[in-house]
Scaffold this active site. Structure first.
Site, PDB file in Angstrom:
ATOM      1  N   HIS A 159      17.945 -19.854  27.309  1.00  0.00           N
ATOM      2  CA  HIS A 159      18.808 -18.878  27.969  1.00  0.00           C
ATOM      3  C   HIS A 159      18.001 -17.919  28.855  1.00  0.00           C
ATOM      4  O   HIS A 159      18.319 -16.722  28.942  1.00  0.00           O
ATOM      5  CB  HIS A 159      19.566 -18.086  26.896  1.00  0.00           C
ATOM      6  CG  HIS A 159      20.844 -17.494  27.378  1.00  0.00           C
ATOM      7  ND1 HIS A 159      20.888 -16.429  28.245  1.00  0.00           N
ATOM      8  CD2 HIS A 159      22.127 -17.807  27.110  1.00  0.00           C
ATOM      9  CE1 HIS A 159      22.147 -16.118  28.484  1.00  0.00           C
ATOM     10  NE2 HIS A 159      22.922 -16.927  27.806  1.00  0.00           N
ATOM     11  N   HIS A 205      26.973 -18.653  20.880  1.00  0.00           N
ATOM     12  CA  HIS A 205      25.522 -18.775  20.719  1.00  0.00           C
ATOM     13  C   HIS A 205      25.060 -18.673  19.274  1.00  0.00           C
ATOM     14  O   HIS A 205      24.020 -18.068  18.992  1.00  0.00           O
ATOM     15  CB  HIS A 205      24.808 -17.721  21.564  1.00  0.00           C
ATOM     16  CG  HIS A 205      24.915 -17.902  23.040  1.00  0.00           C
ATOM     17  ND1 HIS A 205      25.210 -19.101  23.636  1.00  0.00           N
ATOM     18  CD2 HIS A 205      24.792 -17.001  24.058  1.00  0.00           C
ATOM     19  CE1 HIS A 205      25.253 -18.949  24.944  1.00  0.00           C
ATOM     20  NE2 HIS A 205      25.013 -17.688  25.243  1.00  0.00           N
ATOM     21  N   GLU A 208      21.973 -22.979  31.976  1.00  0.00           N
ATOM     22  CA  GLU A 208      21.860 -23.431  30.579  1.00  0.00           C
ATOM     23  C   GLU A 208      22.331 -24.881  30.465  1.00  0.00           C
ATOM     24  O   GLU A 208      23.533 -25.161  30.507  1.00  0.00           O
ATOM     25  CB  GLU A 208      22.699 -22.528  29.675  1.00  0.00           C
ATOM     26  CG  GLU A 208      22.364 -21.045  29.778  1.00  0.00           C
ATOM     27  CD  GLU A 208      23.536 -20.160  29.396  1.00  0.00           C
ATOM     28  OE1 GLU A 208      24.029 -20.293  28.250  1.00  0.00           O
ATOM     29  OE2 GLU A 208      23.947 -19.319  30.216  1.00  0.00           O
TER      30      GLU A 208
HETATM   31  C1  GLA Z   1      26.266 -17.175  28.172  1.00  0.00           C
HETATM   32  C2  GLA Z   1      27.743 -16.912  28.316  1.00  0.00           C
HETATM   33  C3  GLA Z   1      27.982 -15.629  29.046  1.00  0.00           C
HETATM   34  C4  GLA Z   1      27.237 -14.477  28.369  1.00  0.00           C
HETATM   35  C5  GLA Z   1      25.779 -14.853  28.186  1.00  0.00           C
HETATM   36  C6  GLA Z   1      25.033 -13.832  27.362  1.00  0.00           C
HETATM   37  O1  GLA Z   1      25.708 -17.410  29.399  1.00  0.00           O
HETATM   38  O2  GLA Z   1      28.363 -17.977  29.018  1.00  0.00           O
HETATM   39  O3  GLA Z   1      29.368 -15.345  29.018  1.00  0.00           O
HETATM   40  O4  GLA Z   1      27.821 -14.259  27.101  1.00  0.00           O
HETATM   41  O5  GLA Z   1      25.656 -16.070  27.524  1.00  0.00           O
HETATM   42  O6  GLA Z   1      25.302 -12.542  27.764  1.00  0.00           O
END
Ligand code: GLA
Length: 364
Positions: free
Chosen positions: A189, A119, A326
């Protein structure tokens, strides 16, 4: 797009809703969008976070279905930052070992998720202050990610325009340009619980994902490069399926999650807006459709929520009490250039990154 009534409620620094400590955050504001049905969406320019989504159930009772906090200060100072409601990037999801090569140059990014990059790194787009501009039916948030910021090449001019329609749709339109070849893959997200944030496990929700293939991962949730058919596995959501049915199945990919935290490659008919997923919560009757131009979607079932975080209703966010859908390009795409299931994430000068995702709410 039908008109929605936009009321700009800017929280002055003195009122406490933006009582943030870091001086350069003093431009943070929160925007409230309201439509003719009474749906309310709140957005802050800190992290381009959707802080609240209030929608009716089948009886007309309103509830906030987005996990998060009731002050921007809490987003900034929370003991953990699971990206509640935020736009994540420059590269949303993971890049293996934080490394990629572009035009013969190897780039090293922060490994902020085990040995991998997640991210956008330590200070991704969820943790910066965006410039806000009120537009018809919504707000346009812009951010200039500098060349070398978090290790990425290129000055990336990015915007996300959030609008609320009278059809109970949150439209998220992302646009970007760059002055040097770079990678970009941004998404929202938001964690959803259609029974209302803070109301417990999401495992009773029914989920449909219009995809016949996933990209299986290793223990670090990095794709192996395989495309796997979902038939006969806990990853077959082509029909509405209760999440709890397969979330703890005796399956190696489920064990890696643990649970659902995987990428589905959508069965797309073309390049336009198509329904990627439909989420339904039976007790309230609330429905969320995720409609997108993106090729893939990450379904994350809240496996890392553990009750330590207390949300806006004063209730703790326990294990699997929220889920994310997402829309994205597949994880680690930059290291799978040219492979089926991994369309390119490279953006070059003169090109425009332009993609839209809609969260559409209804009841049945
Ligand atoms: C995304 C990732 C997860 C987790 C979330 C945040 O969804 O795929 O593994 O890291 O972000 O917690």
């Amino acid at each position: 797009m039908k008109k929605a009534i936009l009321s700009l409620i800017a929280c002055a620094a003195l009122t406490g809703c933006t009582a943030v400590k870091v001086s350069d955050f003093d431009s943070i504001q929160e925007y409230t969008l309201k439509n003719k049905n009474g749906m309310v969406v709140k957005i802050t320019n800190y992290g381009a976070i959707i802080t609240s989504i209030v929608v009716p159930d089948r009886e007309g009772n309103m509830a906030d279905v987005a996990l998060g906090y009731d002050s921007v200060d809490s987003y900034i100072n929370a003991i953990d930052r699971p990206y509640f409601g935020a736009v994540v990037g420059r590269y949303g999801n993971r890049i293996a070992k934080g490394k990629f090569t572009l035009d013969g140059v190897e780039y090293e990014l922060a490994t902020n998720n085990g040995e991998n990059h997640l991210h956008g790194g330590n200070i991704g787009f969820d943790k910066v202050v965006w410039t806000a501009e009120v537009v018809e039916n919504g707000v346009k948030l812009s951010y200039l990610a500098k060349d070398g910021e978090e290790g990425y090449p290129g000055n990336l001019k990015l915007s996300v325009t959030y609008t609320l329609t009278d059809d109970n749709e949150i439209v998220m339109h992302y646009e970007a340009t760059t002055d040097k070849a770079t990678v970009v893959n941004v998404t929202n997200h938001t964690y959803f619980n259609l029974a209302g944030e803070g109301s417990g496990s999401i495992n009773g929700h029914l989920l449909q994902i219009n995809a016949s293939k996933t990209t299986p991962v290793d223990a670090g949730l990095i794709p192996t490069g395989e495309l796997a058919d979902v038939t006969g596995t806990p990853f077959d959501f082509r029909q509405p399926t209760e999440i709890g049915k397969g979330v703890d199945a005796d399956n190696q990919q489920i064990k890696y999650g643990p649970g659902y935290d995987h990428n589905w490659v959508l069965d797309r008919k073309g390049d336009g807006m198509e329904v990627a997923a439909v989420l339904y919560e039976p007790t309230s009757g609330r429905v969320l459709e995720v409609i997108t131009e993106e090729p893939s979607i990450q379904f994350y079932g809240g496996n890392f929520l553990d009750g330590r975080l207390v949300g806006k209703s004063g209730k703790a966010y326990g294990y699997r009490s929220g889920l994310c859908l997402e829309t994205q390009h597949s994880p680690d795409s930059i290291n799978h250039e040219g492979e089926e299931g991994w369309p390119s994430v490279i953006l070059r000068p003169g090109e425009k990154y332009d993609t839209t995702t809609i969260y559409k709410f209804s009841v049945k």
